[in-house]
Design a protein around this motif. Structure first.
Motif, mmCIF file in Angstrom:
data_model
loop_
_atom_site.group_PDB
_atom_site.id
_atom_site.type_symbol
_atom_site.label_atom_id
_atom_site.label_comp_id
_atom_site.label_asym_id
_atom_site.label_seq_id
_atom_site.Cartn_x
_atom_site.Cartn_y
_atom_site.Cartn_z
ATOM 1 N N GLU A 49 0.836 -1.206 0.000
ATOM 2 C CA GLU A 49 0.000 0.000 0.000
ATOM 3 C C GLU A 49 0.875 1.263 0.000
ATOM 4 O O GLU A 49 0.582 2.230 -0.701
ATOM 5 N N GLN A 50 1.947 1.247 0.796
ATOM 6 C CA GLN A 50 2.864 2.398 0.829
ATOM 7 C C GLN A 50 3.514 2.621 -0.535
ATOM 8 O O GLN A 50 3.629 3.746 -1.009
ATOM 9 N N LEU A 51 3.949 1.508 -1.152
ATOM 10 C CA LEU A 51 4.577 1.627 -2.472
ATOM 11 C C LEU A 51 3.584 2.109 -3.519
ATOM 12 O O LEU A 51 3.918 2.927 -4.386
ATOM 13 N N ARG A 52 2.340 1.627 -3.441
ATOM 14 C CA ARG A 52 1.314 2.109 -4.376
ATOM 15 C C ARG A 52 1.059 3.601 -4.172
ATOM 16 O O ARG A 52 0.935 4.353 -5.135
ATOM 17 N N ALA A 53 0.964 4.023 -2.900
ATOM 18 C CA ALA A 53 0.747 5.445 -2.612
ATOM 19 C C ALA A 53 1.930 6.271 -3.106
ATOM 20 O O ALA A 53 1.755 7.341 -3.714
#
Length: 180
Positions: A49-53
């Motif tokens: 999720e952090q990488l997607r954000a």
């Protein structure tokens, strides 16, 4: 069938207790492994999720920067077009000024001849008419439509001397030739 002996029962009970302990130990290890796997999965999900954000944020920054650079490019192209138009206008003006400069150069080259002619005309005006031959000359000069009649030359504005030329009359009497 025979009944097992008490030693066998004790051994069987001990074996069952050992199996039970082993099962309990394996269940604890399994639970610990499941907890570890669950924690790792949750950690991977959070990192994903952090990488997607972060990827989304980078994409938005990239899109904003592209839009800014595109706008800047358009403004630069407009400025270049304006400068090119100014250069064209100035080239036309330079062409006109070059032509005028050439005309002025030609006038300056002809000035010594004009100065000489004006000094001769001024000298002729100062000398005045010839005594006794005024009537014969005036008759011969006024017979045609000449612009050089004595009465017309003295009053004609195109051939009169300016104040500057009148100041230079003394110099003209002394030095005949060209002036630069």
């Amino acid at each position: 069938m025979s009944l097992p002996s008490p030693v066998q029962i004790k051994e069987a009970n001990a074996h069952l207790v050992a199996v039970h302990r082993r099962v309990a130990e394996l269940e604890q290890r399994l639970e610990a492994a499941e907890n570890t796997v669950r924690e790792q999965a949750e950690s991977l999900i959070r990192k994903d999720e952090q990488l997607r954000a972060a990827t989304q944020e980078i994409a938005e920054v990239k899109d904003r920067e592209i839009a800014y650079l595109h706008e800047k490019l358009c403004k630069s192209e407009e400025t270049i077009q304006k400068f090119q138009n100014v250069v064209k206008e100035r080239d036309v003006l330079i062409g006109q000024l070059r032509h005028r400069c050439q005309l002025l150069d030609n006038i300056c080259k002809s000035r010594p001849l004009l100065d000489s002619m004006l000094s001769h005309m001024a000298e002729a005006e100062r000398l005045g008419p010839v005594i006794g031959a005024t009537e014969a000359i005036s008759l011969s000069l006024t017979d045609g439509d000449s612009n050089c009649s004595p009465s017309r030359i003295g009053n004609h504005k195109d051939f009169s001397l300016s104040e500057d030329d009148m100041d230079d009359q003394d110099v003209d009497d002394i030095v005949f030739g060209t002036t630069v």
